[in-house]
Design a protein around this motif. Structure first.
Motif, PDB file in Angstrom:
ATOM      1  N   TYR A   1     100.260 -47.132-115.099  1.00 15.99           N
ATOM      2  CA  TYR A   1      98.958 -47.438-115.115  1.00 15.99           C
ATOM      3  C   TYR A   1      99.178 -48.311-113.951  1.00 15.99           C
ATOM      4  O   TYR A   1      99.865 -49.075-113.322  1.00 15.99           O
ATOM      5  N   VAL A   2      97.390 -48.400-113.133  1.00 14.59           N
ATOM      6  CA  VAL A   2      97.660 -48.648-111.946  1.00 14.59           C
ATOM      7  C   VAL A   2      97.140 -50.387-112.104  1.00 14.59           C
ATOM      8  O   VAL A   2      96.464 -50.812-113.277  1.00 14.59           O
ATOM      9  N   ASN A   3      98.311 -50.339-111.152  1.00 12.51           N
ATOM     10  CA  ASN A   3      98.016 -51.889-111.216  1.00 12.51           C
ATOM     11  C   ASN A   3      97.332 -52.409-109.543  1.00 12.51           C
ATOM     12  O   ASN A   3      98.023 -52.050-108.630  1.00 12.51           O
ATOM     13  N   TYR A   4      95.652 -52.863-109.462  1.00 14.76           N
ATOM     14  CA  TYR A   4      95.226 -52.785-108.001  1.00 14.76           C
ATOM     15  C   TYR A   4      96.208 -54.051-107.529  1.00 14.76           C
ATOM     16  O   TYR A   4      95.815 -54.468-106.493  1.00 14.76           O
ATOM     17  N   PHE A   5      96.542 -55.675-108.306  1.00 15.90           N
ATOM     18  CA  PHE A   5      96.936 -55.949-107.569  1.00 15.90           C
ATOM     19  C   PHE A   5      98.536 -55.742-106.663  1.00 15.90           C
ATOM     20  O   PHE A   5      98.680 -56.404-105.636  1.00 15.90           O
ATOM     21  N   ALA A   6      99.236 -54.543-107.192  1.00 15.62           N
ATOM     22  CA  ALA A   6      99.992 -54.429-106.344  1.00 15.62           C
ATOM     23  C   ALA A   6      99.812 -53.453-105.646  1.00 15.62           C
ATOM     24  O   ALA A   6     100.945 -53.437-104.867  1.00 15.62           O
ATOM     25  N   ILE A   7      99.044 -52.699-105.364  1.00 20.19           N
ATOM     26  CA  ILE A   7      98.370 -52.009-103.993  1.00 20.19           C
ATOM     27  C   ILE A   7      98.061 -53.207-103.077  1.00 20.19           C
ATOM     28  O   ILE A   7      98.661 -52.920-102.196  1.00 20.19           O
TER      29      ILE A   7
ATOM     30  N   ASP B   1      85.456 -58.604-107.139  1.00 28.23           N
ATOM     31  CA  ASP B   1      84.677 -59.564-108.288  1.00 28.23           C
ATOM     32  C   ASP B   1      85.283 -59.798-109.637  1.00 28.23           C
ATOM     33  O   ASP B   1      85.596 -59.459-109.798  1.00 28.23           O
ATOM     34  N   ASN B   2      85.021 -61.308-109.426  1.00 26.06           N
ATOM     35  CA  ASN B   2      86.190 -62.247-110.691  1.00 26.06           C
ATOM     36  C   ASN B   2      85.427 -61.368-112.181  1.00 26.06           C
ATOM     37  O   ASN B   2      86.189 -61.477-112.756  1.00 26.06           O
TER      38      ASN B   2
ATOM     39  N   ALA C   1      87.887 -57.608-116.404  1.00 26.11           N
ATOM     40  CA  ALA C   1      87.850 -56.781-117.392  1.00 26.11           C
ATOM     41  C   ALA C   1      88.714 -55.583-117.368  1.00 26.11           C
ATOM     42  O   ALA C   1      89.136 -55.268-118.201  1.00 26.11           O
ATOM     43  N   TYR C   2      88.849 -55.145-115.666  1.00 28.87           N
ATOM     44  CA  TYR C   2      89.604 -54.386-115.749  1.00 28.87           C
ATOM     45  C   TYR C   2      91.189 -55.013-116.391  1.00 28.87           C
ATOM     46  O   TYR C   2      92.725 -54.215-117.281  1.00 28.87           O
ATOM     47  N   TRP C   3      91.949 -56.275-116.164  1.00 26.01           N
ATOM     48  CA  TRP C   3      93.149 -56.781-116.293  1.00 26.01           C
ATOM     49  C   TRP C   3      93.484 -56.748-118.043  1.00 26.01           C
ATOM     50  O   TRP C   3      93.986 -56.568-118.211  1.00 26.01           O
TER      51      TRP C   3
ATOM     52  N   GLU D   1      95.187 -54.492-122.641  1.00 24.73           N
ATOM     53  CA  GLU D   1      94.930 -53.694-123.842  1.00 24.73           C
ATOM     54  C   GLU D   1      95.361 -51.827-123.930  1.00 24.73           C
ATOM     55  O   GLU D   1      96.668 -52.069-125.022  1.00 24.73           O
ATOM     56  N   LEU D   2      95.589 -51.235-123.160  1.00 22.46           N
ATOM     57  CA  LEU D   2      96.024 -50.269-123.211  1.00 22.46           C
ATOM     58  C   LEU D   2      97.861 -50.068-123.268  1.00 22.46           C
ATOM     59  O   LEU D   2      98.488 -49.646-123.890  1.00 22.46           O
TER      60      LEU D   2
END
Length: 94
Positions: A6-12, A68-69, A74-76, A81-82
């Motif tokens: 699962y992509v973690n944009y925060f880690a990127i 965007d908050n 929504a992404y997180w 959930e997934l």
């Protein structure tokens, strides 16, 4: 909870989940600047070009989602959930 696959944009962007929009933009600019500097220093081969393009795409996607908050929340939430759904499936299969 596992988040493999699962992509973690925060880690990127090298951030934690509580990062603010300003931190997202700052880290994005810094990582993109570092990447462009690296590209300028090395000879570009087909393999390196593909790797750099993929890295830029990841950085751009991370900025787009996290700046965007509402999109970030929504992404997180969807990501969590997934991951929970996958865990439930794995436990049901055992």
């Amino acid at each position: 909870m596992t988040d493999e696959g699962y992509v973690n944009y925060f880690a990127i962007l090298g951030l934690d989940e509580s990062a603010k929009s300003g931190e997202v933009r700052k880290n994005y600019r810094q990582r993109m600047r570092d990447l462009v500097g690296e590209i300028a220093r090395v000879e570009i081969t087909t393999e390196r070009r593909a790797r750099y393009l993929l890295e830029m795409a990841k950085l751009n996607a991370a900025l787009y989602i996290l700046r965007d908050n509402d999109d970030r929340d929504a992404y997180w939430a969807t990501r969590q959930e997934l991951i929970a759904l996958e865990e439930a499936w794995c436990q049901a299969a055992d």
